[in-house]
Design a protein around this motif. Structure first.
Motif, PDB file in Angstrom:
ATOM      1  N   PRO A  90      22.699  85.426  59.162  1.00 55.84           N
ATOM      2  CA  PRO A  90      21.574  85.581  58.232  1.00 55.84           C
ATOM      3  C   PRO A  90      21.707  86.782  57.306  1.00 55.84           C
ATOM      4  O   PRO A  90      21.191  86.764  56.191  1.00 55.84           O
ATOM      5  CB  PRO A  90      20.367  85.734  59.159  1.00 55.84           C
ATOM      6  CG  PRO A  90      20.936  86.266  60.432  1.00 55.84           C
ATOM      7  CD  PRO A  90      22.278  85.620  60.570  1.00 55.84           C
ATOM      8  N   SER A  93      25.441  85.748  55.254  1.00 56.48           N
ATOM      9  CA  SER A  93      25.752  84.354  54.909  1.00 56.48           C
ATOM     10  C   SER A  93      27.163  83.945  55.326  1.00 56.48           C
ATOM     11  O   SER A  93      27.838  83.192  54.627  1.00 56.48           O
ATOM     12  CB  SER A  93      25.559  84.119  53.398  1.00 56.48           C
ATOM     13  OG  SER A  93      24.197  84.210  53.051  1.00 56.48           O
ATOM     14  N   ALA A 232      21.013  85.438  53.433  1.00 60.34           N
ATOM     15  CA  ALA A 232      20.613  84.033  53.385  1.00 60.34           C
ATOM     16  C   ALA A 232      19.097  83.929  53.239  1.00 60.34           C
ATOM     17  O   ALA A 232      18.352  84.571  53.977  1.00 60.34           O
ATOM     18  CB  ALA A 232      21.059  83.322  54.659  1.00 60.34           C
ATOM     19  N   ILE A 233      18.640  83.138  52.278  1.00 63.76           N
ATOM     20  CA  ILE A 233      17.198  82.971  52.049  1.00 63.76           C
ATOM     21  C   ILE A 233      16.699  81.838  52.944  1.00 63.76           C
ATOM     22  O   ILE A 233      16.821  80.667  52.621  1.00 63.76           O
ATOM     23  CB  ILE A 233      16.908  82.663  50.569  1.00 63.76           C
ATOM     24  CG1 ILE A 233      17.475  83.768  49.681  1.00 63.76           C
ATOM     25  CG2 ILE A 233      15.412  82.510  50.337  1.00 63.76           C
ATOM     26  CD1 ILE A 233      17.332  83.488  48.199  1.00 63.76           C
ATOM     27  N   SER A 234      16.124  82.229  54.091  1.00 63.33           N
ATOM     28  CA  SER A 234      15.704  81.223  55.067  1.00 63.33           C
ATOM     29  C   SER A 234      14.209  81.253  55.356  1.00 63.33           C
ATOM     30  O   SER A 234      13.712  80.438  56.136  1.00 63.33           O
ATOM     31  CB  SER A 234      16.481  81.414  56.374  1.00 63.33           C
ATOM     32  OG  SER A 234      16.323  82.742  56.862  1.00 63.33           O
ATOM     33  N   ASN A 235      13.478  82.199  54.753  1.00 64.88           N
ATOM     34  CA  ASN A 235      12.028  82.229  54.934  1.00 64.88           C
ATOM     35  C   ASN A 235      11.389  82.971  53.762  1.00 64.88           C
ATOM     36  O   ASN A 235      12.089  83.479  52.875  1.00 64.88           O
ATOM     37  CB  ASN A 235      11.641  82.874  56.282  1.00 64.88           C
ATOM     38  CG  ASN A 235      12.160  84.294  56.420  1.00 64.88           C
ATOM     39  OD1 ASN A 235      12.215  85.057  55.460  1.00 64.88           O
ATOM     40  ND2 ASN A 235      12.543  84.664  57.630  1.00 64.88           N
TER      41      ASN A 235
END
Length: 307
Positions: A90, A93, A232-235
């Motif tokens: 995260p 990436s 990483a754009i996860s939220n």
């Protein structure tokens, strides 16, 4: 079981003369004592700076050759390795298999103690075989005592397979230091609670692991200055952070940052290069590939300079 003679020989297992009356202290006094003991951990880690840097260089070389970083440990040491490995995808990436954490007793040992698993020397080698360890990889054996059979077996097997080997322990002259190519040994001394090496020793290990993974990722281009440009754009939180990173790196407005991220498919590094260079996503992506993913180098080849 550790014999009394073995316990006395290990710095990490010695009895701390400053905490012999630990059970008589108030909560405030215990906290103060622990804090005072912890104050020396950073210096102990700092004394190993050359070895840590050498390990980083070895890991970077492995990454650039398509290899992996594999942590191997038991108990607290194993959990710290798993933690560090799990935070790399995260943050940077990278694919989950690029940094791997192996712990004696398997995944169940992350939450539940499997103390006898650390005595299985052959399992250390077998667990490395399960991830197909090879000459392109670097294996970091983590063991406070420096003689945990599971870790010793893993390092011996890694070396036999041609992998790079690094030992992280807290006792000078320990067996793992004789096996590994690079030995990192911050000596933090006896614990406040005798033998509870999740305390100062664990803190020292966590600090070293932070350095190994962070410095290695920075060296392969996962940052721009001190900005995490491959996050990483996860939220929602990370989406806001990503937009803020683009703004910090380029000086653009929030609206421009969001537009650049949308055009880049949510890739922060690409969005920054597009914003700075004025290139479209495809052209900027090609520039990044040509620069080996190093944003600063890609910017240097663009028509406009970095802000």
């Amino acid at each position: 079981m550790t014999r009394d003679s073995d316990r006395r020989a290990l710095v990490s297992e010695g009895r701390n003369p400053r905490s012999t009356d630990l059970d008589r202290l108030s909560a405030r006094e215990i906290v103060a004592l622990m804090n005072a003991e912890d104050a020396g951990v950073a210096a102990a880690v700092g004394a190993e700076a050359e070895a840590i840097a050498a390990a980083v260089d070895r890991i970077v070389a492995a990454f650039r050759a398509g290899g992996r970083l594999i942590y191997v440990g038991a108990g607290t040491s194993g959990r710290l390795g798993v933690l560090d490995a799990s935070e790399c995808p995260p943050t940077y990436s990278v694919p989950p298999g690029m940094v791997i954490g192996l712990i004696a007793g398997g995944d169940q040992a992350i939450r539940h103690s499997v103390e006898d698993a650390e005595d299985d020397r052959a399992q250390g080698a077998a667990d490395l075989d399960s991830v197909a360890v090879g000459a392109a990889d670097v294996v970091v054996g983590i063991a406070v005592s420096g003689k945990t059979p599971y870790v010793v077996g893993a390092l011996e097997h890694a070396r036999a397979e041609g992998a790079g080997t690094v030992a992280l322990c807290c006792n000078p002259g320990a067996p793992v230091t004789e096996i590994a190519e690079i030995a990192i040994c911050p000596v933090v001394g006896p614990e406040v609670l005798t033998g509870s090496t999740r305390l100062k020793s664990g803190t020292a290990q966590k600090m070293v692991l932070n350095m190994l993974s962070t410095a290695s990722m920075v060296r392969i281009g996962k940052s721009y200055g001190n900005l995490m440009v491959d996050v990483a754009i996860s939220n929602a939180k990370l989406a806001r952070r990503a937009a803020g990173i683009v703004q910090e790196a380029t000086g653009c407005t929030a609206e421009e940052a969001e537009a650049a991220l949308a055009a880049s498919g949510g890739k922060v590094k690409l969005a920054i290069l597009m914003q700075i260079s004025g290139q479209d996503a495809q052209t900027a992506a090609a520039a990044l590939d040509a620069a080996g993913g190093v944003l600063r180098d890609a910017i240097a080849t663009s028509s406009t300079g970095a802000p």
